[in-house]
Scaffold this motif. Structure first.
Motif, PDB file in Angstrom:
ATOM      1  N   UNK A   1       0.835  -1.199   0.000  1.00 35.81           N
ATOM      2  CA  UNK A   1       0.000   0.000   0.000  1.00 35.81           C
ATOM      3  C   UNK A   1       0.876   1.258   0.000  1.00 35.81           C
ATOM      4  N   UNK A   2       1.925   1.236   0.799  1.00 38.41           N
ATOM      5  CA  UNK A   2       2.823   2.405   0.848  1.00 38.41           C
ATOM      6  C   UNK A   2       3.467   2.647  -0.509  1.00 38.41           C
ATOM      7  N   UNK A   3       3.887   1.561  -1.170  1.00 33.50           N
ATOM      8  CA  UNK A   3       4.527   1.716  -2.489  1.00 33.50           C
ATOM      9  C   UNK A   3       3.536   2.325  -3.486  1.00 33.50           C
ATOM     10  N   UNK A   4       2.288   1.883  -3.402  1.00 31.27           N
ATOM     11  CA  UNK A   4       1.272   2.413  -4.330  1.00 31.27           C
ATOM     12  C   UNK A   4       1.000   3.891  -4.039  1.00 31.27           C
ATOM     13  N   UNK A   5       0.999   4.259  -2.771  1.00 32.19           N
ATOM     14  CA  UNK A   5       0.786   5.673  -2.411  1.00 32.19           C
ATOM     15  C   UNK A   5       1.953   6.507  -2.947  1.00 32.19           C
ATOM     16  N   UNK A   6       3.165   6.002  -2.733  1.00 32.73           N
ATOM     17  CA  UNK A   6       4.357   6.749  -3.191  1.00 32.73           C
ATOM     18  C   UNK A   6       4.345   6.935  -4.703  1.00 32.73           C
ATOM     19  N   UNK A   7       3.891   5.894  -5.412  1.00 37.39           N
ATOM     20  CA  UNK A   7       3.949   5.932  -6.881  1.00 37.39           C
ATOM     21  C   UNK A   7       2.893   6.861  -7.484  1.00 37.39           C
ATOM     22  N   UNK A   8       1.850   7.151  -6.726  1.00 38.10           N
ATOM     23  CA  UNK A   8       0.749   7.961  -7.274  1.00 38.10           C
ATOM     24  C   UNK A   8       1.012   9.446  -7.045  1.00 38.10           C
ATOM     25  N   UNK A   9       0.411  10.263  -7.922  1.00 40.30           N
ATOM     26  CA  UNK A   9       0.526  11.720  -7.740  1.00 40.30           C
ATOM     27  C   UNK A   9      -0.414  12.200  -6.636  1.00 40.30           C
ATOM     28  N   UNK A  10      -1.505  11.470  -6.420  1.00 37.53           N
ATOM     29  CA  UNK A  10      -2.471  11.846  -5.391  1.00 37.53           C
ATOM     30  C   UNK A  10      -3.216  10.617  -4.911  1.00 37.53           C
ATOM     31  N   UNK A  11      -3.913  10.765  -3.807  1.00 32.66           N
ATOM     32  CA  UNK A  11      -4.670   9.636  -3.239  1.00 32.66           C
ATOM     33  C   UNK A  11      -6.101  10.104  -2.965  1.00 32.66           C
ATOM     34  N   UNK A  12      -7.066   9.292  -3.398  1.00 32.82           N
ATOM     35  CA  UNK A  12      -8.477   9.578  -3.137  1.00 32.82           C
ATOM     36  C   UNK A  12      -9.045   8.470  -2.257  1.00 32.82           C
ATOM     37  N   UNK A  13      -9.553   8.840  -1.094  1.00 29.30           N
ATOM     38  CA  UNK A  13     -10.213   7.893  -0.200  1.00 29.30           C
ATOM     39  C   UNK A  13     -11.714   7.931  -0.503  1.00 29.30           C
ATOM     40  N   UNK A  14     -12.313   6.742  -0.577  1.00 28.77           N
ATOM     41  CA  UNK A  14     -13.763   6.646  -0.756  1.00 28.77           C
ATOM     42  C   UNK A  14     -14.237   5.679   0.321  1.00 28.77           C
ATOM     43  N   UNK A  15     -14.875   6.206   1.328  1.00 29.65           N
ATOM     44  CA  UNK A  15     -15.062   5.376   2.520  1.00 29.65           C
ATOM     45  C   UNK A  15     -16.335   5.670   3.299  1.00 29.65           C
ATOM     46  N   UNK A  16     -16.883   4.629   3.929  1.00 31.40           N
ATOM     47  CA  UNK A  16     -18.033   4.885   4.814  1.00 31.40           C
ATOM     48  C   UNK A  16     -17.588   5.492   6.143  1.00 31.40           C
ATOM     49  N   UNK A  17     -18.590   5.902   6.896  1.00 34.04           N
ATOM     50  CA  UNK A  17     -18.383   6.366   8.274  1.00 34.04           C
ATOM     51  C   UNK A  17     -18.845   5.231   9.191  1.00 34.04           C
ATOM     52  N   UNK A  18     -17.995   4.862  10.145  1.00 36.97           N
ATOM     53  CA  UNK A  18     -18.406   3.889  11.157  1.00 36.97           C
ATOM     54  C   UNK A  18     -18.401   4.596  12.507  1.00 36.97           C
ATOM     55  N   UNK A  19     -19.557   4.607  13.132  1.00 39.93           N
ATOM     56  CA  UNK A  19     -19.654   5.201  14.468  1.00 39.93           C
ATOM     57  C   UNK A  19     -19.020   6.594  14.522  1.00 39.93           C
ATOM     58  N   UNK A  20     -19.387   7.390  13.510  1.00 41.89           N
ATOM     59  CA  UNK A  20     -18.978   8.796  13.365  1.00 41.89           C
ATOM     60  C   UNK A  20     -17.493   8.959  13.077  1.00 41.89           C
TER      61      UNK A  20
END
Ligand SMILES: Cc1cc2nc3c(=O)[nH]c(=O)nc-3n(C[C@H](O)[C@H](O)[C@H](O)COP(=O)(O)O)c2cc1C
Length: 188
Positions: A66-85
């Motif tokens: 995961x770290x390698x993929x983050x480093x290789x990308x120009x940006x990161x987009x999170x798409x995520x639910x909310x759990x217990x706020x």
């Protein structure tokens, strides 16, 4: 055409029928032509963060991947639910693991977020917790437009989970275009 920007998409839900995963599948059609979207490697098999484990057996492969993929990308987009706020535990655990790497990969990385939730606020409370963690990790945090897909069951087709809600498509399109510009500015 504007310079190409690569964006790693991290989905915070592990569920097969996830609305957040469904939103990630809608993104390529809504992204500007210069944005290349990449699906992040899964964090599903990461053990719970434990500093003893880190010291004795090192970082688990999914954390390094995961770290390698983050480093290789120009940006990161999170798409995520909310759990217990707040952030789902699995996603927070993944962030915790990669944050302990030497030269943790979020530093100086443009990041943005979208969230779908069953509730009317669309994950808004979780997004502010995420912003706090990303601030600590020295990421470059994208501001607006914000994407909160509330009452998510009403925004996707029941059988195919295709995103059908036009206002959601419009605002996501606007956010991705603005995020592409934000990344390009940060790269300069
Ligand atoms: C453990 C747990 C906690 C939840 N907490 C919230 C919450 O705080 N706010 C909210 O709007 N929805 C909450 N939900 C409902 C989720 O928004 C809903 O299950 C959503 O569909 C999850 O995203 P997904 O479809 O991508 O898996 C929670 C669900 C779970 C399983």
């Amino acid at each position: 055409m504007a310079d190409q920007v690569s964006v790693l998409v991290i989905c915070g839900s592990l569920r097969k029928g996830s609305y957040n995963a469904a939103l990630t599948r809608a993104l390529p059609a809504l992204a500007p032509p210069e944005m290349k979207l990449i699906t992040a490697p899964s964090f599903a098999t990461l053990p719970l963060y434990n500093a003893d484990m880190q010291e004795t057996s090192g970082f688990p492969p999914p954390a390094n991947d995961l770290a390698a993929a983050i480093r290789a990308a120009d940006g990161v987009l999170f798409v995520t639910p909310e759990y217990n706020w707040s952030m789902p535990g699995g996603l927070k655990n993944a962030i915790d693991w990669v944050s302990r790497l030497k030269e943790q990969p979020f530093e100086g990385k443009p990041v943005a977020i979208q969230s779908c939730s069953a509730g009317p606020l669309g994950g808004a409370r979780m997004q502010y917790h995420w912003r706090m963690s990303m601030t600590f990790l020295k990421a470059y945090i994208f501001g607006t437009p914000e994407i909160f897909v509330g009452n998510s069951a009403s925004k996707f087709a029941k059988d195919t989970l295709e995103l059908t809600d036009q206002p959601t498509k419009d605002i996501v399109k606007q956010q991705l275009a603005a995020f592409a510009k934000f990344i390009a500015k940060m790269k300069r």
